[in-house]
Design a protein around this motif. Structure first.
Motif, PDB file in Angstrom:
ATOM      1  N   ARG A  26       0.836  -1.219   0.000  1.00  0.00           N
ATOM      2  CA  ARG A  26       0.000   0.000   0.000  1.00  0.00           C
ATOM      3  C   ARG A  26       0.865   1.261   0.000  1.00  0.00           C
ATOM      4  NH1 ARG A  26      -2.355   1.053   4.510  1.00  0.00           N
ATOM      5  NH2 ARG A  26      -3.935   2.480   3.722  1.00  0.00           N
ATOM      6  N   LYS A  27       2.083   1.137   0.522  1.00  0.00           N
ATOM      7  CA  LYS A  27       2.942   2.317   0.630  1.00  0.00           C
ATOM      8  C   LYS A  27       3.878   2.484  -0.580  1.00  0.00           C
ATOM      9  CE  LYS A  27       1.435   3.419   4.754  1.00  0.00           C
ATOM     10  NZ  LYS A  27       2.147   3.350   6.002  1.00  0.00           N
TER      11      LYS A  27
ATOM     12  N   ALA B  40       7.893   5.552  -3.682  1.00  0.00           N
ATOM     13  CA  ALA B  40       8.532   5.901  -4.956  1.00  0.00           C
ATOM     14  C   ALA B  40       8.445   7.403  -5.205  1.00  0.00           C
ATOM     15  CB  ALA B  40       7.880   5.115  -6.095  1.00  0.00           C
ATOM     16  N   ALA B  41       7.293   7.982  -4.893  1.00  0.00           N
ATOM     17  CA  ALA B  41       7.131   9.434  -5.090  1.00  0.00           C
ATOM     18  C   ALA B  41       8.071  10.210  -4.174  1.00  0.00           C
ATOM     19  CB  ALA B  41       5.681   9.835  -4.838  1.00  0.00           C
ATOM     20  N   ALA B  42       8.213   9.735  -2.936  1.00  0.00           N
ATOM     21  CA  ALA B  42       9.067  10.446  -1.969  1.00  0.00           C
ATOM     22  C   ALA B  42      10.533  10.365  -2.369  1.00  0.00           C
ATOM     23  CB  ALA B  42       8.871   9.851  -0.569  1.00  0.00           C
TER      24      ALA B  42
ATOM     25  N   VAL C  22      12.719   0.319   4.019  1.00  0.00           N
ATOM     26  CA  VAL C  22      11.463  -0.179   3.443  1.00  0.00           C
ATOM     27  C   VAL C  22      11.544  -1.687   3.228  1.00  0.00           C
ATOM     28  CG1 VAL C  22      11.048   2.043   2.308  1.00  0.00           C
ATOM     29  CG2 VAL C  22      12.195   0.236   1.031  1.00  0.00           C
ATOM     30  N   ASP C  23      10.414  -2.356   3.311  1.00  0.00           N
ATOM     31  CA  ASP C  23      10.431  -3.784   2.992  1.00  0.00           C
ATOM     32  C   ASP C  23      10.245  -3.967   1.482  1.00  0.00           C
ATOM     33  OD1 ASP C  23       7.719  -3.435   2.568  1.00  0.00           O
ATOM     34  OD2 ASP C  23       7.069  -4.858   4.100  1.00  0.00           O
TER      35      ASP C  23
ATOM     36  N   GLY D 160       8.372  -1.849  -3.983  1.00  0.00           N
ATOM     37  CA  GLY D 160       7.906  -2.435  -5.248  1.00  0.00           C
ATOM     38  C   GLY D 160       7.882  -1.479  -6.428  1.00  0.00           C
ATOM     39  N   GLN D 161       7.766  -0.178  -6.209  1.00  0.00           N
ATOM     40  CA  GLN D 161       7.691   0.760  -7.347  1.00  0.00           C
ATOM     41  C   GLN D 161       8.945   1.627  -7.481  1.00  0.00           C
ATOM     42  OE1 GLN D 161       3.968   2.799  -8.011  1.00  0.00           O
ATOM     43  NE2 GLN D 161       2.810   1.187  -6.977  1.00  0.00           N
TER      44      GLN D 161
END
Ligand code: F6R
Length: 259
Positions: A200-201, A206-208, A232-233, A238-239
């Motif tokens: 969900r994060k 990715a944006a941050a 991050v895990d 993922g992105q």
């Protein structure tokens, strides 16, 4: 930024706890604490080290990122209460040394300014733990927040109120307003450690980390800070377009740095 990608939430907690524990052992006295789910694994690991390894927080004071307007510190969902229950009471940090914005002040606007001043005079914060919301907020700096903002009163988005409804009996119980450290305030901490887990994060992470610097993703302000460690895990990573390089860089660190 030094992005650290770990397999699971628990490993993220260990990595972030390593950073906090190293800092405290090296004389850090001022911690910035986040609430919400993201830092819970960090707090669990620090409590374990305090109990089993004698990690001492005797000289530590703490500043919270934010507080709901209208909830007294005795309310189980006030952040002043949550942080004691989840962390500070378990590692011997006296509640008098755990500072949070006064969400029940007669004048919440002045209370916000005073909190900002208190951080400035007692700080700087040595290590600031951060979570990130699906909409890219850190603290409660919702999209559209000034990247230079100071501690102030903010209105929560409906998305944030729904995200946080899980801690209350329903969304109607979630306050509409908060006092939050501003993005400019947060960026005065020496070392920012952002913890994000779960798919969900992924978009927000990715944006941050890799997106454009924009108030639409308040966490992108971290790109301006000289010392940020997003932990991050795999799911939250993922992105990330450069995930492979972050893994490579971590394995091939210059010898004087450590993890
Ligand atoms: C809490 C805070 C927020 C949360 C964010 C993520 O003090 O400042 O920015 O970190 O809303 O919340 P969780 O971790 O519950 O997903």
């Amino acid at each position: 930024m030094e992005v650290v990608i770990r397999q699971h939430d628990q490993q993220c907690g260990v990595t972030a706890a390593d950073i906090v524990a190293d800092a405290v052992r090296c004389g850090a006295t001022t911690l910035g604490l986040a609430t919400g789910s993201s830092p819970l694994s960090v707090y669990r690991e620090l409590i374990r080290r305090h109990r089993k390894e004698g990690l001492s927080f005797a000289d530590v004071q703490a500043f919270l990122l934010d507080e709901y307007v209208g909830l007294p510190p005795s309310h189980p969902q006030s952040y002043a209460h949550v942080i004691r229950a989840e962390f500070t009471d378990h590692v011997g940090i006296d509640s008098a040394r755990v500072h949070s914005p006064n969400g029940i002040a007669d004048d919440i606007f002045t209370a916000a300014t005073e909190y900002d001043t208190q951080i400035g005079t007692s700080g700087p914060i040595d290590v600031q733990l951060l979570g990130i919301a699906t909409n890219g907020h850190i603290g409660f700096n919702e999209p559209g927040s000034s990247l230079g903002s100071r501690t102030r009163v903010k209105t929560l988005t409906e998305q944030t109120r729904h995200d946080n409804a899980r801690f209350f009996t329903g969304v109607d119980e979630v306050p509409r307003h908060v006092i939050t450290q501003g993005l400019g305030t947060i960026c005065e901490a020496r070392h920012l450690v952002l913890i994000a887990t779960g798919s969900r994060k992924a978009e927000a992470v990715a944006a941050a980390v890799e997106g454009p610097l924009t108030a639409s993703y308040p966490a992108s302000v971290l790109q301006l800070h000289p010392h940020v460690t997003p932990v991050v895990d795999e799911a939250a990573a993922g992105q990330l377009k450069n995930a492979d390089f972050y893994r490579y860089a971590l394995k091939n660190k210059p010898p004087q740095q450590k993890y």
